[in-house]
Scaffold this active site. Sequence first.
Site, PDB file in Angstrom:
ATOM      1  N   ASP A 197      37.304  68.749  51.087  1.00 24.71           N
ATOM      2  CA  ASP A 197      38.204  67.962  51.866  1.00 24.71           C
ATOM      3  C   ASP A 197      39.454  68.970  52.097  1.00 24.71           C
ATOM      4  OD1 ASP A 197      36.444  66.352  50.395  1.00 24.71           O
ATOM      5  OD2 ASP A 197      37.658  64.521  50.702  1.00 24.71           O
TER       6      ASP A 197
ATOM      7  N   HIS B  78      41.990  67.293  54.278  1.00 24.56           N
ATOM      8  CA  HIS B  78      42.977  65.992  54.507  1.00 24.56           C
ATOM      9  C   HIS B  78      44.277  66.393  55.399  1.00 24.56           C
ATOM     10  CE1 HIS B  78      40.721  62.834  53.268  1.00 24.56           C
ATOM     11  NE2 HIS B  78      40.503  63.151  51.938  1.00 24.56           N
TER      12      HIS B  78
ATOM     13  N   ASP C 121      36.030  65.234  55.908  1.00 24.65           N
ATOM     14  CA  ASP C 121      37.568  64.966  55.375  1.00 24.65           C
ATOM     15  C   ASP C 121      38.470  65.873  55.993  1.00 24.65           C
ATOM     16  OD1 ASP C 121      36.318  62.467  54.819  1.00 24.65           O
ATOM     17  OD2 ASP C 121      37.255  62.491  52.795  1.00 24.65           O
TER      18      ASP C 121
ATOM     19  N   ASP D 247      43.354  62.833  58.012  1.00 21.99           N
ATOM     20  CA  ASP D 247      43.823  61.560  57.217  1.00 21.99           C
ATOM     21  C   ASP D 247      44.634  62.062  56.113  1.00 21.99           C
ATOM     22  OD1 ASP D 247      43.251  59.466  59.055  1.00 21.99           O
ATOM     23  OD2 ASP D 247      41.367  59.274  58.094  1.00 21.99           O
ATOM     24  N   ARG D 248      45.541  61.050  55.612  1.00 19.51           N
ATOM     25  CA  ARG D 248      46.636  61.200  54.598  1.00 19.51           C
ATOM     26  C   ARG D 248      47.524  62.441  54.692  1.00 19.51           C
ATOM     27  NH1 ARG D 248      46.148  57.392  50.323  1.00 19.51           N
ATOM     28  NH2 ARG D 248      44.044  56.948  49.929  1.00 19.51           N
TER      29      ARG D 248
ATOM     30  N   ASN E 120      33.596  60.863  55.126  1.00 23.21           N
ATOM     31  CA  ASN E 120      33.959  59.428  55.331  1.00 23.21           C
ATOM     32  C   ASN E 120      35.216  58.868  56.137  1.00 23.21           C
ATOM     33  OD1 ASN E 120      34.982  60.359  52.595  1.00 23.21           O
ATOM     34  ND2 ASN E 120      35.876  58.337  52.807  1.00 23.21           N
ATOM     35  N   HIS E 121      35.926  60.051  56.158  1.00 18.39           N
ATOM     36  CA  HIS E 121      37.232  59.801  56.945  1.00 18.39           C
ATOM     37  C   HIS E 121      37.056  60.252  58.380  1.00 18.39           C
ATOM     38  CE1 HIS E 121      40.364  58.479  54.319  1.00 18.39           C
ATOM     39  NE2 HIS E 121      39.600  58.736  53.334  1.00 18.39           N
TER      40      HIS E 121
ATOM     41  N   HIS F 231      28.915  65.699  52.298  1.00 19.11           N
ATOM     42  CA  HIS F 231      30.354  65.196  51.778  1.00 19.11           C
ATOM     43  C   HIS F 231      30.482  64.399  50.440  1.00 19.11           C
ATOM     44  CE1 HIS F 231      34.520  64.124  52.026  1.00 19.11           C
ATOM     45  NE2 HIS F 231      34.213  62.885  52.084  1.00 19.11           N
TER      46      HIS F 231
ATOM     47  N   ARG G  11      34.266  53.047  44.230  1.00 21.90           N
ATOM     48  CA  ARG G  11      34.964  52.924  45.537  1.00 21.90           C
ATOM     49  C   ARG G  11      34.750  51.451  46.513  1.00 21.90           C
ATOM     50  NH1 ARG G  11      36.472  58.233  47.165  1.00 21.90           N
ATOM     51  NH2 ARG G  11      35.393  59.819  45.973  1.00 21.90           N
TER      52      ARG G  11
ATOM     53  N   HIS H 207      34.623  65.068  48.393  1.00 21.71           N
ATOM     54  CA  HIS H 207      35.030  63.588  48.617  1.00 21.71           C
ATOM     55  C   HIS H 207      35.987  63.004  47.156  1.00 21.71           C
ATOM     56  CE1 HIS H 207      34.187  59.630  49.677  1.00 21.71           C
ATOM     57  NE2 HIS H 207      33.089  59.261  48.726  1.00 21.71           N
TER      58      HIS H 207
END
Length: 487
Positions: A231, A233, A260, A263-264, A292-293, A341, A389, A416
């Site tokens: 990730d 991010h 990923d 995001d964030r 997943n993002h 991922h 999660r 992840h």
Amino acid sequence: MPPSMATEDSNNDSQAEELKTLANEAFKARKYSQAIDLYTQAIEVSSDNAVYWANRAFAHTKLEEYGSAIQDATKAIEIDSRYSKGYYRRGAAYLAMGKFKDALKDFQQVKKICPNDPDATKKLKECEKAVMKLKFEDAISVPQSERHSVADSIDYHTIDVESQYTGARIEGDVVTLEFVKKMMDDFKNQKCLHKRYAYQIVLQLRETLRALPSLVDINVPDGKHFTVCGDVHGQFYDLMNIFELNGLPSEDNPYLFNGDFVDRGSFSVEVILTLFAFKCMSPSAMYLSRGNHESKSMNKIYGFEGEVKSKLSDKFVELFAEVFCCLPLAHVINKKVFVVHGGLFSVDGVKLSEIRAIDRFCEPPEEGLMCELLWSDPQPQLGRGPSKRGVGLSFGADVTKRFLQDNNLDLVVRSHEVKDEGYEIEHDGKLITVFSAPNYCDQMGNKGAFIRFEAPDLKPNIVSFSAVPHPDVKPMAYANNFLRMFS
């Protein structure tokens, strides 16, 4: 009650409070896993204290373990139905999962219990606005069967580039290394790429990705190497540091970024355009896997949608959503290393051919093989368990071992999850987690890592690295105001 029992209860309460105090200190130091362990010990000593359950729920939320947070907060509410923090913690976890209607019910309960609390009132109003916005978007949305590709409506050749634009330019239809270097330098200086070239990159990449299977085979010749990153991010400056440490992507220095990308972090547009541009420049230099993002629901919550609207346009939001649906779901290196991922499956016997045949051109479903590839996590116990999660599942070393045996593979590499050193080796050395966003969200204090494999033995060489400075733009800067209250 006999005096001896009263004394024992008092001792237990005292011990539990001491453990809670230690857990609170660990939480303040951002050692969330340690805090969870200590809250768990307090609960084992005194299981009927709602505060311990709610505090542990908060720590789970910090580790993005929203399913576990909801379970703990629900337990706190069962113990004390008037304990407002139980509803508050559960509402925040529902919110993080995009379950706005469930979150709204909990914040309404908080307001009912604490009618004069200005903070509760503010959060309830923001949550009501978020739910109303969702209802409006649902009401005006076009049914899936009637939707047309936004990509088909864009002709980047017709977009004029103003004479005063001094940024990177693509000459003709070919993305070159010279262009990518200039673009990255501009991004480092917080300059934007012209929309004409952003469209060109994303549209060209869409055509490349659509032609790929859902499981991509990668061949690394003997004597050559291959790098896998986890990730990122939206942490663009840490991405640049990876390239400083390990070299720019090229046919002789290929990379796989394992989902990923966005995001964030608040430089997600810069990250995604850089990775996409390298893929356009040389498809065999850059491999990209969906996380997943890479989905509408996550992008709406965690900042990418807002950032794209701010830096590019609303139409780009739709275009990125379309292209994310084209990303492959997994890769296999030299028929030996499976890279995905999230993780493995709720059933045994899944073959690579089944993964290759998944119809991935959609938003991630909430169950099934595609969901589990993007969301699942390893667990230390054998067998399978519920996801911490709230989506996917947790799987043990025996599940990993059977999957590898069934498919004649040696190793699973996945991402992840934040890891203190940027990686973790689990399941008897048969599974490695790699995470490439150091000091995640500017607060976790973790290192990042990447893995270099050299053919033919493909022994993993793991390199950890620390975060580098970035401009003063906070994580989640483009997220919904309401969501930033809980980040």
